[in-house]
Design a protein around this motif. Sequence first.
Motif, short mmCIF file in Angstrom:
data_model
loop_
_atom_site.label_atom_id
_atom_site.label_comp_id
_atom_site.label_asym_id
_atom_site.label_seq_id
_atom_site.Cartn_x
_atom_site.Cartn_y
_atom_site.Cartn_z
N ALA A 87 0.96 -1.32 0.08
CA ALA A 87 0.14 -0.08 -0.21
C ALA A 87 0.87 1.34 0.07
N VAL A 88 1.76 1.43 0.65
CA VAL A 88 2.71 2.55 0.89
C VAL A 88 3.72 2.72 -0.26
N ILE A 89 3.76 1.58 -1.22
CA ILE A 89 4.60 1.68 -2.50
C ILE A 89 3.61 2.69 -3.42
N VAL A 90 2.22 2.03 -3.42
CA VAL A 90 1.35 2.90 -4.40
C VAL A 90 1.43 4.02 -3.91
N GLY A 91 1.12 4.27 -2.65
CA GLY A 91 0.87 5.87 -2.43
C GLY A 91 2.25 6.72 -2.37
N ALA A 92 3.23 6.02 -2.26
CA ALA A 92 4.54 6.74 -2.63
C ALA A 92 4.86 7.10 -4.14
N THR A 93 4.60 6.22 -4.85
CA THR A 93 4.73 6.55 -6.25
C THR A 93 3.80 7.35 -6.58
N GLN A 94 2.56 7.53 -6.31
CA GLN A 94 1.66 8.48 -6.52
C GLN A 94 1.96 9.91 -6.18
N SER A 95 2.35 10.04 -4.73
CA SER A 95 2.55 11.27 -4.28
C SER A 95 4.16 11.79 -4.37
N LEU A 96 5.02 10.85 -4.22
CA LEU A 96 6.53 11.23 -4.60
C LEU A 96 7.33 10.98 -5.63
N MET A 97 6.71 10.14 -6.30
CA MET A 97 7.63 9.64 -7.69
C MET A 97 6.87 9.79 -8.93
N ASP A 98 6.13 10.94 -9.07
CA ASP A 98 5.54 11.17 -10.39
C ASP A 98 4.66 10.23 -11.16
N GLY A 99 3.98 9.64 -10.36
CA GLY A 99 2.97 8.24 -10.72
C GLY A 99 3.68 7.29 -11.35
N ALA A 100 4.93 6.83 -10.68
CA ALA A 100 5.71 5.78 -11.49
C ALA A 100 4.86 4.31 -11.23
#
Length: 340
Positions: free
Chosen positions: A281-294
């Motif tokens: 879950a935090v991977i998905v959140g981080a890719t959305q919020s901090l990794m430009d939608g990676a």
Amino acid sequence: MEPFDTMARTTCKRVLLLQDHTSGLQAAIALDSLTLGPALGGIRTQPYPDFAAALADAQRLASAMTLKNAIAGLPGGGGKTVVIDHPGLDRRAAFARLGQFIEDLGGLYRAAGDLGTTHQDLLAAASVSRFVNTSGQALGDATGQGVVACMRAVARTRGKELADLTVAIQGCGLIGSGVARELKRQGAKLIVADLDENAARRLGAELGAGIVAAEQVLTVPCDIVSPCAIGGVITPLIVSQLAAWAICGGANNQLAELGAAEELAQRGIIFVPDFLASAGAVIVGATQSLMDGADPQPLISRLGATTATIIAEAEASARTTVEVATEIARKRIAAEENAA
């Protein structure tokens, strides 16, 4: 002085104590580490016996999030919010006020849901904050994918695939159902349980899973036990009664005490550290919020490879999987500190 005494025993970078008399909000935000980036972690809502207990829980959970984000390779540190549930709590107003507090941090802390926090709670917080993720089902599914990636690695230590296994899942909420559905797609046999018997019956009927009483699920005969509800469930007594040969679940802080990891190792029971298994879950959140939608899928899939590495290193060094995983996470944080 009690809250300050509790804070004196923590290594958290910052602890914010929040109160709003109008809504009844009583909460704490613990930011454990900001070395790798903004703190990431959910909002937990529980009827704590007192504020010191709530604060201690926030700090424990934030510390686990630091390890989770580091071992998953994310550009974020660990944080957590706990909200004290009580009869005078006006939930809609309280979570809107909490959202304002989170917004005031300017992105230093990014939140999502956790145990006891409803989708409506998150919507209220997100109505005033850009930094609250309301994607409950998607995050639950991502946690399920991460847990199952780790389980696959566990199965292969025995020369098996997931379709060869029976998995007992404790909890039929967002995380437990996410794990169960992903395992069903992989052909595993399932046993489910929940304190809410109706939730267990619904999920069991949907997936063709066996159903057992909540108090039996951790010790039922199976290959892998998957705690996906509350933490602290793997006690010394449960360790002595386990019929499974591995534990891999999506709940946070599954071990009631650190010594349980050593007891599991002595019994030859593989334990996938929860801060690794539950990172989807935090991977998905981080890719959305901090990794430009990676794309989060490569990072979720990599959790399985990390699991295999940790199990092999633990066996080779006669250490517990928790010790090995913690060392990997701490080394990444230390490397960033040294590079700064």
